[in-house]
Design a protein around this motif. Structure first.
Motif, PDB file in Angstrom:
ATOM      1  N   GLU A  44       0.857  -1.202   0.000  1.00 42.33           N
ATOM      2  CA  GLU A  44       0.000   0.000   0.000  1.00 42.33           C
ATOM      3  C   GLU A  44       0.888   1.245   0.000  1.00 42.33           C
ATOM      4  OE1 GLU A  44      -3.321   1.170  -0.006  1.00 42.33           O
ATOM      5  OE2 GLU A  44      -2.226   3.059   0.173  1.00 42.33           O
ATOM      6  N   THR A  53     -11.463   4.713   0.238  1.00 40.29           N
ATOM      7  CA  THR A  53     -12.247   4.085   1.307  1.00 40.29           C
ATOM      8  C   THR A  53     -12.500   5.059   2.454  1.00 40.29           C
ATOM      9  OG1 THR A  53     -11.530   1.849   0.750  1.00 40.29           O
ATOM     10  CG2 THR A  53     -12.179   2.242   3.037  1.00 40.29           C
ATOM     11  N   GLY A  57     -19.046   6.937   1.995  1.00 40.01           N
ATOM     12  CA  GLY A  57     -20.231   7.171   2.822  1.00 40.01           C
ATOM     13  C   GLY A  57     -20.612   5.950   3.646  1.00 40.01           C
ATOM     14  N   LEU A  59     -22.513   3.485   3.050  1.00 41.21           N
ATOM     15  CA  LEU A  59     -23.885   2.986   2.956  1.00 41.21           C
ATOM     16  C   LEU A  59     -23.868   1.529   2.515  1.00 41.21           C
ATOM     17  CD1 LEU A  59     -26.824   3.991   3.266  1.00 41.21           C
ATOM     18  CD2 LEU A  59     -26.814   4.491   0.827  1.00 41.21           C
ATOM     19  N   ALA A 341     -20.275  -1.389  -0.039  1.00 44.55           N
ATOM     20  CA  ALA A 341     -21.371  -2.304   0.320  1.00 44.55           C
ATOM     21  C   ALA A 341     -21.084  -3.744  -0.082  1.00 44.55           C
ATOM     22  CB  ALA A 341     -22.666  -1.832  -0.337  1.00 44.55           C
TER      23      ALA A 341
HETATM   24  C1  LIG Z   1     -17.200  10.173  -1.590  1.00 40.88           C
HETATM   25  C2  LIG Z   1     -17.462   8.702  -1.748  1.00 40.88           C
HETATM   26  C3  LIG Z   1     -18.582   8.143  -1.141  1.00 40.88           C
HETATM   27  C4  LIG Z   1     -18.853   6.789  -1.292  1.00 40.88           C
HETATM   28  N1  LIG Z   1     -19.930   6.264  -0.649  1.00 40.88           N
HETATM   29  C5  LIG Z   1     -20.191   4.921  -0.747  1.00 40.88           C
HETATM   30  C6  LIG Z   1     -21.271   4.345  -0.037  1.00 40.88           C
HETATM   31  O1  LIG Z   1     -21.996   5.034   0.693  1.00 40.88           O
HETATM   32  N2  LIG Z   1     -21.483   3.008  -0.167  1.00 40.88           N
HETATM   33  C7  LIG Z   1     -20.699   2.228  -0.968  1.00 40.88           C
HETATM   34  O2  LIG Z   1     -20.952   1.038  -1.084  1.00 40.88           O
HETATM   35  N3  LIG Z   1     -19.644   2.748  -1.634  1.00 40.88           N
HETATM   36  C8  LIG Z   1     -19.374   4.065  -1.532  1.00 40.88           C
HETATM   37  N4  LIG Z   1     -18.312   4.611  -2.198  1.00 40.88           N
HETATM   38  C9  LIG Z   1     -17.473   3.727  -3.004  1.00 40.88           C
HETATM   39  C10 LIG Z   1     -16.508   2.952  -2.120  1.00 40.88           C
HETATM   40  O3  LIG Z   1     -16.048   3.773  -1.083  1.00 40.88           O
HETATM   41  C11 LIG Z   1     -15.352   2.455  -2.968  1.00 40.88           C
HETATM   42  O4  LIG Z   1     -15.863   1.667  -4.045  1.00 40.88           O
HETATM   43  C12 LIG Z   1     -14.384   1.596  -2.146  1.00 40.88           C
HETATM   44  O5  LIG Z   1     -13.942   2.284  -1.011  1.00 40.88           O
HETATM   45  C13 LIG Z   1     -13.204   1.237  -3.041  1.00 40.88           C
HETATM   46  O6  LIG Z   1     -12.286   0.505  -2.310  1.00 40.88           O
HETATM   47  P1  LIG Z   1     -10.920   0.065  -2.985  1.00 40.88           P
HETATM   48  O7  LIG Z   1     -10.205  -0.733  -1.972  1.00 40.88           O
HETATM   49  O8  LIG Z   1     -11.214  -0.541  -4.321  1.00 40.88           O
HETATM   50  O9  LIG Z   1     -10.201   1.446  -3.329  1.00 40.88           O
HETATM   51  P2  LIG Z   1      -9.344   2.431  -2.384  1.00 40.88           P
HETATM   52  O10 LIG Z   1      -9.930   2.574  -1.035  1.00 40.88           O
HETATM   53  O11 LIG Z   1      -9.117   3.679  -3.149  1.00 40.88           O
HETATM   54  O12 LIG Z   1      -8.006   1.632  -2.186  1.00 40.88           O
HETATM   55  C14 LIG Z   1      -7.029   1.511  -3.207  1.00 40.88           C
HETATM   56  C15 LIG Z   1      -5.695   1.622  -2.502  1.00 40.88           C
HETATM   57  O13 LIG Z   1      -4.666   1.338  -3.440  1.00 40.88           O
HETATM   58  C16 LIG Z   1      -3.557   2.135  -3.086  1.00 40.88           C
HETATM   59  N5  LIG Z   1      -2.688   2.198  -4.257  1.00 40.88           N
HETATM   60  C17 LIG Z   1      -2.994   2.733  -5.470  1.00 40.88           C
HETATM   61  N6  LIG Z   1      -1.976   2.576  -6.331  1.00 40.88           N
HETATM   62  C18 LIG Z   1      -1.007   1.912  -5.663  1.00 40.88           C
HETATM   63  C19 LIG Z   1       0.292   1.443  -6.016  1.00 40.88           C
HETATM   64  N7  LIG Z   1       0.785   1.611  -7.259  1.00 40.88           N
HETATM   65  N8  LIG Z   1       1.040   0.835  -5.072  1.00 40.88           N
HETATM   66  C20 LIG Z   1       0.540   0.640  -3.806  1.00 40.88           C
HETATM   67  N9  LIG Z   1      -0.685   1.063  -3.426  1.00 40.88           N
HETATM   68  C21 LIG Z   1      -1.451   1.682  -4.348  1.00 40.88           C
HETATM   69  C22 LIG Z   1      -4.176   3.462  -2.688  1.00 40.88           C
HETATM   70  O14 LIG Z   1      -3.311   4.227  -1.881  1.00 40.88           O
HETATM   71  C23 LIG Z   1      -5.433   3.018  -1.971  1.00 40.88           C
HETATM   72  O15 LIG Z   1      -5.271   2.948  -0.571  1.00 40.88           O
HETATM   73  C24 LIG Z   1     -18.008   5.963  -2.069  1.00 40.88           C
HETATM   74  C25 LIG Z   1     -16.873   6.517  -2.685  1.00 40.88           C
HETATM   75  C26 LIG Z   1     -16.602   7.871  -2.530  1.00 40.88           C
HETATM   76  C27 LIG Z   1     -15.390   8.449  -3.191  1.00 40.88           C
END
Ligand SMILES: Cc1cc2nc3c(=O)[nH]c(=O)nc-3n(C[C@H](O)[C@H](O)[C@H](O)COP(=O)(O)OP(=O)(O)OC[C@H]3O[C@@H](n4cnc5c(N)ncnc54)[C@H](O)[C@@H]3O)c2cc1C
Length: 372
Positions: A44, A53, A57, A59, A341
């Motif tokens: 990470e 993340t 929100g 939800l 979710a």
């Molecule tokens: C404002 C907002 C509100 C939302 N509300 C909701 C909701 O109410 N309900 C719901 O279901 N979903 C919601 N979502 C969507 C949900 O939050 C996301 O789909 C989810 O958090 C994505 O998780 P992830 O682990 O895929 O991405 P991320 O949390 O973005 O994690 C990806 C990680 O990869 C790391 N990374 C990237 N590139 C590299 C690299 N080259 N080397 C090492 N690390 C790297 C980043 O630092 C990051 O920590 C919302 C999103 C936003 C932006």
């Protein structure tokens, strides 16, 4: 620091932490001597949950237009409701009930939720305006959880079971030799591995495009606002996803209501550098839309705001897939507005794809890059 891993997960958002939890659990529970699971390394670039993340929100609901996402969501809801027993720690889940107000055009949404007519909705939410409601879906067991607490709980349990989280470490590239993954190059050195899972959300294209994989993820800025509820609403309200007004909102701690737009105008940005201000026009428009459903909210005081970035695919559905032509490479990204979710079930599916060759918790073949 270990130079070898059985599996490298790139990204410690809720998705990466969930996958690490499931892989580490699988290794621990397996009776067989198995090559996988013993060395799960999550790389990470920031800290755990520091990507989108922490801006989520949170939800948690089950009404999606497609069968696969609906199954992922309903499977995940069981985790949120029984978190202590399944994962351990606390995800701070609050069961508020979620009301989805559908317009006629979308009234086909097929989720296992109760259907409410206007009278039933008035009884459930006496403060809500219902005269324009054609149909509403009600999920009594849905609600919201704390995204950071959820991610940290997954990570804590994964670590307890042997997974390693290498934070503050950027993956610069994925090494591929003879059409198979052989490692990742990081800012702290090479990690040799035969299995890489890309769970980097809005940053995914940066790692995939140099390997010739273009899944067309666009990164769009979104705004969110919190309002201080007026005295008559201090007891709160259900969470609403209102397809007629275009707003979603849910109660939050300290008498606040968290809200955003369902279809905010697309504003493409760089996820590392984007405008983090929220316009007054946005706040006024959002409050007006909420007040269309809950009139008392017309006088709710604006409390605070933040922004974030959605990772959007061209077909508005996530990708959970092996990468065709590159053995050992899996991608799970493009979750847009709804990833939180479904994160528990996505992690379970990805772990099964790595360990068993295919997902069994939910059939995710509809989200595949491979035409099957
Ligand atoms: C404002 C907002 C509100 C939302 N509300 C909701 C909701 O109410 N309900 C719901 O279901 N979903 C919601 N979502 C969507 C949900 O939050 C996301 O789909 C989810 O958090 C994505 O998780 P992830 O682990 O895929 O991405 P991320 O949390 O973005 O994690 C990806 C990680 O990869 C790391 N990374 C990237 N590139 C590299 C690299 N080259 N080397 C090492 N690390 C790297 C980043 O630092 C990051 O920590 C919302 C999103 C936003 C932006």
């Amino acid at each position: 620091m270990n130079r070898f891993a059985d599996i490298v997960i790139i990204g410690a958002g809720v998705m990466g932490a969930s996958a690490a939890f499931h892989l580490a659990r699988g290794a621990r529970m397996s009776e067989r001597a198995r090559p996988l699971g013993a060395r799960v390394v999550v790389v990470e670039k920031g800290s755990i949950g520091s990507g989108m993340t922490k801006r989520s929100g949170g939800l948690v609901r089950g009404t999606f237009p497609n069968e696969t996402e609906t199954q992922l969501a309903w499977t995940s809801l069981n985790y949120f409701r029984d978190w202590k027993n399944i994962v351990g720690g606390d995800c701070a889940f609050v069961k508020t009930g979620v009301v989805v107000i559908v317009d006629e055009a979308r009234a086909h949404i097929g989720a296992p939720a109760q259907t409410l007519d206007a009278d039933a909705l008035r009884e459930l939410q006496p403060h809500a305006r219902v005269d324009d409601v054609v149909r509403a879906l009600y999920e009594p067991d849905a609600g919201y959880a704390d995204p950071l607490a959820t991610t940290q709980a997954f990570a804590a349990r994964a670590k307890e079971w042997g997974a390693e989280f290498r934070t503050g470490t950027l993956v610069k590239s994925i090494r591929v030799e003879h059409h198979r993954v052989t490692g990742v190059e990081t800012t702290t050195g090479m990690i040799e591995t035969m299995n890489v899972v890309v769970m980097t959300g809005a940053w995914s294209e940066r790692l995939l495009k140099p390997r010739g994989i273009d899944i067309g993820i666009q990164t769009a800025r979104v705004q969110v606002a919190f309002f201080d509820r007026p005295a008559e609403l201090k007891k709160g309200h259900c969470a609403f996803v209102d397809l007629t007004t275009g707003a979603y909102f849910r109660p939050h701690t300290f008498g606040l209501t968290y809200a955003g737009l369902l279809n905010e105008e697309i504003n493409l940005v760089n996820p590392d550098h984007f405008d983090e201000t929220v316009s007054q026009d946005f706040v006024a428009d959002l409050r007006a839309r909420i007040a269309t459903r809950i009139p008392a909210m017309a006088h709710a005081r604006f409390a605070r705001r933040h922004t974030g970035v959605y990772d959007l695919t061209p077909h508005a559905r996530p990708i959970i897939s092996r990468v065709p032509g590159i053995a050992g490479l899996i991608v799970a990204a493009g979750f847009g507005a709804n990833g939180f979710a479904i994160a528990p079930a996505v992690g379970a599916c990805v772990a099964e794809m790595v360990s068993d060759g295919a997902a069994s918790t939910v059939d995710v073949s509809a989200l595949s890059l491979v035409v099957e």
